[in-house]
Design a protein around this motif. Structure first.
Motif, PDB file in Angstrom:
ATOM      1  N   PHE A 188     171.132  -9.804 118.444  1.00 19.86           N
ATOM      2  CA  PHE A 188     170.711 -10.665 119.542  1.00 19.86           C
ATOM      3  C   PHE A 188     171.358 -12.041 119.499  1.00 19.86           C
ATOM      4  O   PHE A 188     171.277 -12.794 120.469  1.00 19.86           O
ATOM      5  CB  PHE A 188     169.180 -10.759 119.588  1.00 19.86           C
ATOM      6  CG  PHE A 188     168.555  -9.562 120.250  1.00 19.86           C
ATOM      7  CD1 PHE A 188     168.164  -9.605 121.577  1.00 19.86           C
ATOM      8  CD2 PHE A 188     168.418  -8.365 119.555  1.00 19.86           C
ATOM      9  CE1 PHE A 188     167.622  -8.492 122.195  1.00 19.86           C
ATOM     10  CE2 PHE A 188     167.876  -7.251 120.159  1.00 19.86           C
ATOM     11  CZ  PHE A 188     167.469  -7.310 121.487  1.00 19.86           C
ATOM     12  N   GLU A 189     172.047 -12.366 118.393  1.00 21.49           N
ATOM     13  CA  GLU A 189     172.860 -13.576 118.384  1.00 21.49           C
ATOM     14  C   GLU A 189     173.918 -13.511 119.480  1.00 21.49           C
ATOM     15  O   GLU A 189     174.315 -14.534 120.038  1.00 21.49           O
ATOM     16  CB  GLU A 189     173.547 -13.762 117.026  1.00 21.49           C
ATOM     17  CG  GLU A 189     172.596 -14.047 115.878  1.00 21.49           C
ATOM     18  CD  GLU A 189     172.119 -12.777 115.194  1.00 21.49           C
ATOM     19  OE1 GLU A 189     171.825 -12.835 113.997  1.00 21.49           O
ATOM     20  OE2 GLU A 189     172.058 -11.723 115.850  1.00 21.49           O
ATOM     21  N   LEU A 190     174.380 -12.292 119.791  1.00 12.64           N
ATOM     22  CA  LEU A 190     175.428 -12.113 120.798  1.00 12.64           C
ATOM     23  C   LEU A 190     174.900 -12.276 122.220  1.00 12.64           C
ATOM     24  O   LEU A 190     175.683 -12.337 123.160  1.00 12.64           O
ATOM     25  CB  LEU A 190     176.071 -10.734 120.642  1.00 12.64           C
ATOM     26  CG  LEU A 190     176.712 -10.464 119.275  1.00 12.64           C
ATOM     27  CD1 LEU A 190     177.293  -9.059 119.237  1.00 12.64           C
ATOM     28  CD2 LEU A 190     177.790 -11.501 118.962  1.00 12.64           C
ATOM     29  N   GLU A 191     173.571 -12.353 122.377  1.00 10.26           N
ATOM     30  CA  GLU A 191     172.983 -12.582 123.693  1.00 10.26           C
ATOM     31  C   GLU A 191     172.761 -14.074 123.962  1.00 10.26           C
ATOM     32  O   GLU A 191     172.268 -14.446 125.030  1.00 10.26           O
ATOM     33  CB  GLU A 191     171.651 -11.838 123.815  1.00 10.26           C
ATOM     34  CG  GLU A 191     171.749 -10.336 123.579  1.00 10.26           C
ATOM     35  CD  GLU A 191     172.697  -9.633 124.535  1.00 10.26           C
ATOM     36  OE1 GLU A 191     172.754 -10.019 125.722  1.00 10.26           O
ATOM     37  OE2 GLU A 191     173.406  -8.694 124.093  1.00 10.26           O
ATOM     38  N   LEU A 206     176.292 -22.953 124.082  1.00  7.66           N
ATOM     39  CA  LEU A 206     175.381 -23.616 123.157  1.00  7.66           C
ATOM     40  C   LEU A 206     176.039 -23.911 121.811  1.00  7.66           C
ATOM     41  O   LEU A 206     175.474 -24.627 120.984  1.00  7.66           O
ATOM     42  CB  LEU A 206     174.133 -22.752 122.953  1.00  7.66           C
ATOM     43  CG  LEU A 206     173.314 -22.456 124.220  1.00  7.66           C
ATOM     44  CD1 LEU A 206     172.143 -21.543 123.893  1.00  7.66           C
ATOM     45  CD2 LEU A 206     172.843 -23.740 124.871  1.00  7.66           C
ATOM     46  N   GLU A 207     177.228 -23.339 121.603  1.00  9.04           N
ATOM     47  CA  GLU A 207     178.040 -23.615 120.407  1.00  9.04           C
ATOM     48  C   GLU A 207     177.258 -23.350 119.108  1.00  9.04           C
ATOM     49  O   GLU A 207     177.224 -24.167 118.186  1.00  9.04           O
ATOM     50  CB  GLU A 207     178.561 -25.057 120.423  1.00  9.04           C
ATOM     51  CG  GLU A 207     179.431 -25.360 121.641  1.00  9.04           C
ATOM     52  CD  GLU A 207     179.901 -26.801 121.666  1.00  9.04           C
ATOM     53  OE1 GLU A 207     179.811 -27.476 120.619  1.00  9.04           O
ATOM     54  OE2 GLU A 207     180.357 -27.257 122.728  1.00  9.04           O
ATOM     55  N   LEU A 208     176.638 -22.189 119.053  1.00 13.75           N
ATOM     56  CA  LEU A 208     175.843 -21.825 117.878  1.00 13.75           C
ATOM     57  C   LEU A 208     176.687 -21.063 116.860  1.00 13.75           C
ATOM     58  O   LEU A 208     177.553 -20.272 117.222  1.00 13.75           O
ATOM     59  CB  LEU A 208     174.663 -20.958 118.310  1.00 13.75           C
ATOM     60  CG  LEU A 208     173.674 -21.611 119.294  1.00 13.75           C
ATOM     61  CD1 LEU A 208     172.712 -20.568 119.830  1.00 13.75           C
ATOM     62  CD2 LEU A 208     172.925 -22.751 118.619  1.00 13.75           C
ATOM     63  N   THR A 260     170.290 -19.844 113.779  1.00 17.36           N
ATOM     64  CA  THR A 260     170.714 -19.047 114.928  1.00 17.36           C
ATOM     65  C   THR A 260     170.081 -17.664 114.876  1.00 17.36           C
ATOM     66  O   THR A 260     169.635 -17.125 115.899  1.00 17.36           O
ATOM     67  CB  THR A 260     172.257 -18.918 114.968  1.00 17.36           C
ATOM     68  OG1 THR A 260     172.844 -20.214 114.998  1.00 17.36           O
ATOM     69  CG2 THR A 260     172.701 -18.134 116.194  1.00 17.36           C
ATOM     70  N   LYS A 261     170.014 -17.089 113.672  1.00 16.87           N
ATOM     71  CA  LYS A 261     169.384 -15.777 113.522  1.00 16.87           C
ATOM     72  C   LYS A 261     167.889 -15.850 113.878  1.00 16.87           C
ATOM     73  O   LYS A 261     167.336 -14.935 114.500  1.00 16.87           O
ATOM     74  CB  LYS A 261     169.578 -15.254 112.099  1.00 16.87           C
ATOM     75  CG  LYS A 261     171.039 -14.958 111.749  1.00 16.87           C
ATOM     76  CD  LYS A 261     171.163 -14.412 110.345  1.00 16.87           C
ATOM     77  CE  LYS A 261     172.627 -14.209 109.970  1.00 16.87           C
ATOM     78  NZ  LYS A 261     173.286 -13.202 110.812  1.00 16.87           N
ATOM     79  N   GLU A 262     167.257 -16.947 113.517  1.00 18.19           N
ATOM     80  CA  GLU A 262     165.841 -17.139 113.878  1.00 18.19           C
ATOM     81  C   GLU A 262     165.682 -17.259 115.394  1.00 18.19           C
ATOM     82  O   GLU A 262     164.724 -16.720 115.972  1.00 18.19           O
ATOM     83  CB  GLU A 262     165.293 -18.392 113.188  1.00 18.19           C
ATOM     84  CG  GLU A 262     165.147 -18.254 111.683  1.00 18.19           C
ATOM     85  CD  GLU A 262     164.740 -19.560 111.019  1.00 18.19           C
ATOM     86  OE1 GLU A 262     164.439 -20.537 111.763  1.00 18.19           O
ATOM     87  OE2 GLU A 262     164.729 -19.622 109.778  1.00 18.19           O
ATOM     88  N   LEU A 263     166.606 -17.972 116.028  1.00 19.78           N
ATOM     89  CA  LEU A 263     166.571 -18.124 117.483  1.00 19.78           C
ATOM     90  C   LEU A 263     166.785 -16.777 118.166  1.00 19.78           C
ATOM     91  O   LEU A 263     166.101 -16.437 119.144  1.00 19.78           O
ATOM     92  CB  LEU A 263     167.639 -19.126 117.926  1.00 19.78           C
ATOM     93  CG  LEU A 263     167.685 -19.466 119.417  1.00 19.78           C
ATOM     94  CD1 LEU A 263     166.366 -20.067 119.878  1.00 19.78           C
ATOM     95  CD2 LEU A 263     168.847 -20.427 119.699  1.00 19.78           C
ATOM     96  N   VAL A 280     164.288 -14.664 120.780  1.00 21.01           N
ATOM     97  CA  VAL A 280     164.663 -14.067 122.067  1.00 21.01           C
ATOM     98  C   VAL A 280     164.281 -12.591 122.093  1.00 21.01           C
ATOM     99  O   VAL A 280     163.719 -12.091 123.074  1.00 21.01           O
ATOM    100  CB  VAL A 280     166.178 -14.245 122.328  1.00 21.01           C
ATOM    101  CG1 VAL A 280     166.622 -13.418 123.531  1.00 21.01           C
ATOM    102  CG2 VAL A 280     166.508 -15.713 122.551  1.00 21.01           C
ATOM    103  N   LYS A 281     164.595 -11.890 121.015  1.00 15.14           N
ATOM    104  CA  LYS A 281     164.259 -10.462 120.951  1.00 15.14           C
ATOM    105  C   LYS A 281     162.750 -10.244 121.132  1.00 15.14           C
ATOM    106  O   LYS A 281     162.319  -9.382 121.914  1.00 15.14           O
ATOM    107  CB  LYS A 281     164.715  -9.868 119.626  1.00 15.14           C
ATOM    108  CG  LYS A 281     164.324  -8.393 119.439  1.00 15.14           C
ATOM    109  CD  LYS A 281     164.710  -7.887 118.071  1.00 15.14           C
ATOM    110  CE  LYS A 281     164.254  -6.453 117.868  1.00 15.14           C
ATOM    111  NZ  LYS A 281     162.769  -6.311 117.897  1.00 15.14           N
ATOM    112  N   LYS A 282     161.945 -11.021 120.433  1.00 12.25           N
ATOM    113  CA  LYS A 282     160.494 -10.850 120.519  1.00 12.25           C
ATOM    114  C   LYS A 282     159.972 -11.194 121.909  1.00 12.25           C
ATOM    115  O   LYS A 282     159.002 -10.591 122.383  1.00 12.25           O
ATOM    116  CB  LYS A 282     159.805 -11.711 119.457  1.00 12.25           C
ATOM    117  CG  LYS A 282     159.918 -11.134 118.053  1.00 12.25           C
ATOM    118  CD  LYS A 282     159.066 -11.915 117.060  1.00 12.25           C
ATOM    119  CE  LYS A 282     159.101 -11.245 115.691  1.00 12.25           C
ATOM    120  NZ  LYS A 282     158.266 -11.979 114.706  1.00 12.25           N
ATOM    121  N   HIS A 283     160.603 -12.170 122.545  1.00 13.49           N
ATOM    122  CA  HIS A 283     160.154 -12.572 123.880  1.00 13.49           C
ATOM    123  C   HIS A 283     160.290 -11.417 124.867  1.00 13.49           C
ATOM    124  O   HIS A 283     159.437 -11.243 125.737  1.00 13.49           O
ATOM    125  CB  HIS A 283     160.972 -13.774 124.362  1.00 13.49           C
ATOM    126  CG  HIS A 283     160.453 -14.374 125.632  1.00 13.49           C
ATOM    127  ND1 HIS A 283     159.387 -15.237 125.661  1.00 13.49           N
ATOM    128  CD2 HIS A 283     160.852 -14.217 126.927  1.00 13.49           C
ATOM    129  CE1 HIS A 283     159.147 -15.597 126.917  1.00 13.49           C
ATOM    130  NE2 HIS A 283     160.018 -14.992 127.698  1.00 13.49           N
TER     131      HIS A 283
END
Length: 567
Positions: free
Chosen positions: A340-343, A348-350, A357-360, A364-367
């Motif tokens: 989901f990092e690829l989404e 955002l230059e992450l 970033t993995k936490e972010l 997103v995945k959980k949302h």
């Protein structure tokens, strides 16, 4: 009745008669060049005005498409000779010593900046021409031919040739449209998908001042990551099989190639549709120069001042992400989200390997999926995710920023209308995609097949998922090669009339619902969007005003952007 003839700056044009879908008459003038053919030294360069001609030019047949792959079937179409042409449709011509001032609507087609055209097979004028407007549909260069961008300033190929085509077309309209009964001081530009992003770019460019007065932006934005390109000489050399890395040499070789070979080479470049990746072909920020279209990023402009302060309609369809289904059927290697990092949008230059970033990404995945694994059982959530990150959040950001900075009205909408005219969703979600492609193609080459196609669309097995997909709105504004006959007074006829009335009202008055007693529009009053109340018109089986649509999903992305976007 004699054939209609018009004298314009370049010479004399002969048009022909036509009828709208209700049987009303109008005139059409087709394949009119607004620029010289972009060949030889003009290939990849800013367009130049067309030379005059002698005698009467036949404008009864459409001109060629700009070279590309067919939008539906991918085979090569078009040629460079007179591909920079436009079609004009008008109810009548002004009489001698009389000036007829109908509002002008200029259509910019979509197609990811790599495909599409202005032909009536895809954008038939029969619905819009029930109203007293002048409609113009333009072509512009696509893919490598329209968006090659080289860093070497001496080559004078900084990019945005396709956008510069649109700018020159609008200059042509301003000079000549009064001869067709149009008002050069009342021009509305409108487009969908990449055409919508292009319309947004046109409102952002300081070089288009005075060329138009209103804008309608449907399912696309210059704030959508997919609408940005980059300096791409490396990608061009790779897909064309060149070993050279020097930009001057690459350009020299490209100028010797046929348009067909360039389009074929472009197809070899596998496009990456992930939000975390930048596409190779599209608009770019240019260094300042005589012909520069845009020298600052859309994000910076929108946050500082918004775009051109003119009346706007801006909106999207409820399930834009249905487009993902079509993409993964057409392109090998496109799969359901796993990492989901690829989404996360690349703007955002992450750092994708960073723990934050993995936490972010997990957030997103959980949302969207909760504790579930993303799979075919929850494909509807994939469509929501893809629609939000690729279209809806960027469009909502545009709406909010424009309303914040502009003193002119912004009318926001979401289309939720599920009808038999929603062909794009039906096409994308067909369970027998290969057969649907075949039947669609046959309906293009054989009018006899069109009734079968109508029957096929209604009865074919498809995924039963609620929502309105990307491009479904188009079939309520334009007739296509596979549109069945619309019976006057039918439900589909009412839906078409509603769209057409609101869009043309806006072109006429700057207000899509100026009359309180309009029965076709349910006597609805479309309230302007403002940053506090966030009014949207829901375009469904009925028309109704609603509040902050898709709020919960947009809040997630708002928080992400507030934290991570660097401007």
């Amino acid at each position: 009745m004699s054939e209609p003839v018009v004298d314009i700056e370049q010479g004399t044009l002969k048009g022909c008669e036509a009828v709208d879908y209700h049987g009303g008459p109008f005139l059409k003038f087709l394949g009119i060049p607004y620029a010289e053919a972009p060949v030889g030294e003009l290939r990849f360069k800013a367009p130049v005005p067309p030379k005059p001609w002698t005698g009467v030019r036949d404008a009864t047949k459409e001109g060629p498409e700009c070279p590309s792959g067919d939008m539906y079937f991918t085979y090569y179409i078009g040629n460079e000779d007179n591909c920079l042409n436009l079609n004009i449709y008008t109810k009548s011509l002004p009489k001698p010593n009389e000036t007829k001032n109908a509002p002008v609507m200029v259509w910019v087609h979509g197609g990811a900046f790599t495909t599409g055209c202005n032909k009536a097979d895809f954008y038939g004028p029969g619905y819009l021409m029930t109203q007293d407007i002048v409609l113009v549909a333009i072509n512009y260069r696509l893919g490598i031919l329209g968006f090659a961008s080289f860093k070497d300033k001496s080559l004078d190929v900084p990019g945005n040739a396709g956008l510069k085509d649109m700018r020159l077309a609008l200059k042509w309209v301003k000079k000549n449209i009064d001869k067709f009964g149009g008002d050069p001081d009342n021009v509305t530009i409108f487009g969908e998908s990449a055409g919508a992003a292009a319309v947004h770019y046109l409102t952002l460019s300081p070089t288009t001042e005075g060329l138009f007065h209103k804008a309608i932006i449907q399912s696309g934005s210059a704030l959508n990551n997919w609408s940005w390109g980059k300096n791409n000489s490396t990608e061009i050399a790779k897909c064309m099989g060149y070993k050279e890395t020097d930009e001057k040499t690459i350009l020299q070789r490209l100028r010797k190639e046929s348009a067909k070979s360039i389009v074929a080479g472009q197809k070899k470049m596998k496009e990456n549709f992930l939000p975390s990746c930048i596409r190779p072909w599209g608009p770019v920020v240019e260094p300042p120069s005589e012909h520069a279209f845009l020298t600052e990023s859309p994000v910076q402009i929108m946050h500082r001042q918004g775009s051109r302060k003119i009346p706007m309609i801006i909106g999207y369809n409820s399930k834009e992400g249905f487009l993902f289904e079509l993409v993964r059927r057409q392109y090998s290697g496109v799969s359901l989200p796993e990492k989901f990092e690829l989404e996360l949008p690349y703007e955002l230059e992450l750092d994708h390997e960073h723990e934050k970033t993995k936490e972010l990404a997990e957030k997103v995945k959980k949302h969207y999926f909760g504790e579930d694994v993303c799979n075919e059982d929850n494909i509807d959530q994939v469509y929501l995710l893809k629609g939000d990150v690729n279209f809806i959040h960027g469009i909502q950001r545009m709406i909010k920023l424009q309303a914040k900075h502009s003193d002119q009205p912004v009318y926001a909408y979401r289309m939720s209308l599920m009808s038999d005219l929603n062909y794009f969703s039906t096409f994308a979600l067909s369970k027998n995609f290969t057969w649907t492609i075949f039947v669609t193609f046959m309906s293009k080459v054989s009018p006899v097949m069109r009734n079968y196609f109508k029957h096929h669309l209604k009865n074919m097995p498809k995924k039963q998922i609620h929502g309105v997909g990307h491009a479904d709105d188009l079939f309520h504004l334009f007739h296509t090669f596979f549109t069945p006959t619309i019976e006057k007074g039918s439900q589909e006829d009412l839906y078409i009339q509603r769209f057409v009335k609101m869009w043309t009202n806006f072109a006429k008055y700057g207000d899509p619902t100026p009359h309180d007693n309009d029965e076709i529009l349910n006597s609805i009053k479309w309230t302007q969007f403002n940053p506090e109340e966030k009014h949207f018109l829901d375009i469904g089986h009925d028309l109704k005003m609603t509040g902050d649509v898709d709020r919960e999903r947009m809040q997630l992305w708002d928080e992400i952007y507030e934290t991570h976007l660097k401007i």
